[in-house]
Write an enzyme that holds these catalytic residues in place. Structure first.
Site, PDB file in Angstrom:
ATOM      1  N   SER A 168      37.414  43.029  43.022  1.00 15.01           N
ATOM      2  CA  SER A 168      36.820  44.299  42.612  1.00 15.01           C
ATOM      3  C   SER A 168      35.400  44.039  42.137  1.00 15.01           C
ATOM      4  O   SER A 168      34.894  42.927  42.235  1.00 15.01           O
ATOM      5  CB  SER A 168      37.613  44.936  41.466  1.00 15.01           C
TER       6      SER A 168
ATOM      7  N   THR B 253      34.374  47.119  48.168  1.00 11.62           N
ATOM      8  CA  THR B 253      35.374  46.794  47.163  1.00 11.62           C
ATOM      9  C   THR B 253      35.647  48.069  46.380  1.00 11.62           C
ATOM     10  O   THR B 253      35.296  49.159  46.828  1.00 11.62           O
ATOM     11  CB  THR B 253      34.915  45.623  46.262  1.00 11.62           C
ATOM     12  N   TYR B 254      36.271  47.938  45.225  1.00 15.39           N
ATOM     13  CA  TYR B 254      36.515  49.093  44.371  1.00 15.39           C
ATOM     14  C   TYR B 254      36.047  48.770  42.964  1.00 15.39           C
ATOM     15  O   TYR B 254      35.896  47.607  42.602  1.00 15.39           O
ATOM     16  CB  TYR B 254      37.999  49.492  44.381  1.00 15.39           C
TER      17      TYR B 254
ATOM     18  N   GLY C 105      36.913  38.139  42.387  1.00  9.51           N
ATOM     19  CA  GLY C 105      37.642  37.709  43.568  1.00  9.51           C
ATOM     20  C   GLY C 105      36.705  37.211  44.650  1.00  9.51           C
ATOM     21  O   GLY C 105      35.656  36.623  44.369  1.00  9.51           O
ATOM     22  N   ALA C 106      37.084  37.445  45.901  1.00  7.13           N
ATOM     23  CA  ALA C 106      36.317  36.932  47.038  1.00  7.13           C
ATOM     24  C   ALA C 106      34.860  37.385  47.017  1.00  7.13           C
ATOM     25  O   ALA C 106      33.969  36.656  47.471  1.00  7.13           O
ATOM     26  CB  ALA C 106      36.981  37.362  48.342  1.00  7.13           C
ATOM     27  N   ALA C 107      34.592  38.574  46.486  1.00  6.90           N
ATOM     28  CA  ALA C 107      33.214  39.083  46.421  1.00  6.90           C
ATOM     29  C   ALA C 107      32.311  38.185  45.587  1.00  6.90           C
ATOM     30  O   ALA C 107      31.092  38.175  45.779  1.00  6.90           O
ATOM     31  CB  ALA C 107      33.203  40.502  45.859  1.00  6.90           C
TER      32      ALA C 107
END
Length: 126
Positions: free
Chosen positions: A25, A57-58, A72-74
């Site tokens: 996120s 993303t959110y 996370g991945a971001a």
């Protein structure tokens, strides 16, 4: 026919944290979310001005002032200090689209809103 338009934008925010081990996120100061009209858990597109990365993303609201944290991945797509543009979009019918204006929030180096407008002029940086 529906048309997708820019709904809200936080312009050139500074990434304050990147947490790879966190559930994915983007955490954003709740004051910036409120100013921009972006809701918690709303889907957003994030554009990294420094490296050109674009991803979706959110949002998660945080009460921590000035925070813009990629989770996370971001977190692999930006470094602390990078400038990002955070945008949300909405669908409108053709008549609504003709009159709709997005909400644009400009921020300073501390991610504090300095100007809120519904108009962007080409070539102008506020």
């Amino acid at each position: 026919m529906n048309i997708t338009l820019l709904k809200s934008k936080i312009h050139r925010a500074s990434v304050t944290e990147a947490r790879l081990d966190y559930i994915g996120s983007i955490s954003i100061d709740e004051k910036l979310l409120q100013a921009s009209g972006i809701l918690e858990y709303e889907k957003v597109q994030v554009v990294n001005v420094n490296n050109g990365a674009r991803f979706e993303t959110y949002t998660i609201a945080t009460q921590e002032e000035g925070v813009v944290c990629l989770n996370g991945a971001a977190a692999r797509l930006a470094e602390v200090g990078d400038k990002v543009i955070i945008m949300s979009y909405a669908d409108f019918n053709e008549e609504e689209a003709k009159t709709f204006k997005p909400k644009v929030v400009f921020v300073d180096e501390n991610n504090t809103a300095t100007k809120i407008t519904n108009y962007e002029k080409h070539g102008a940086i506020f």
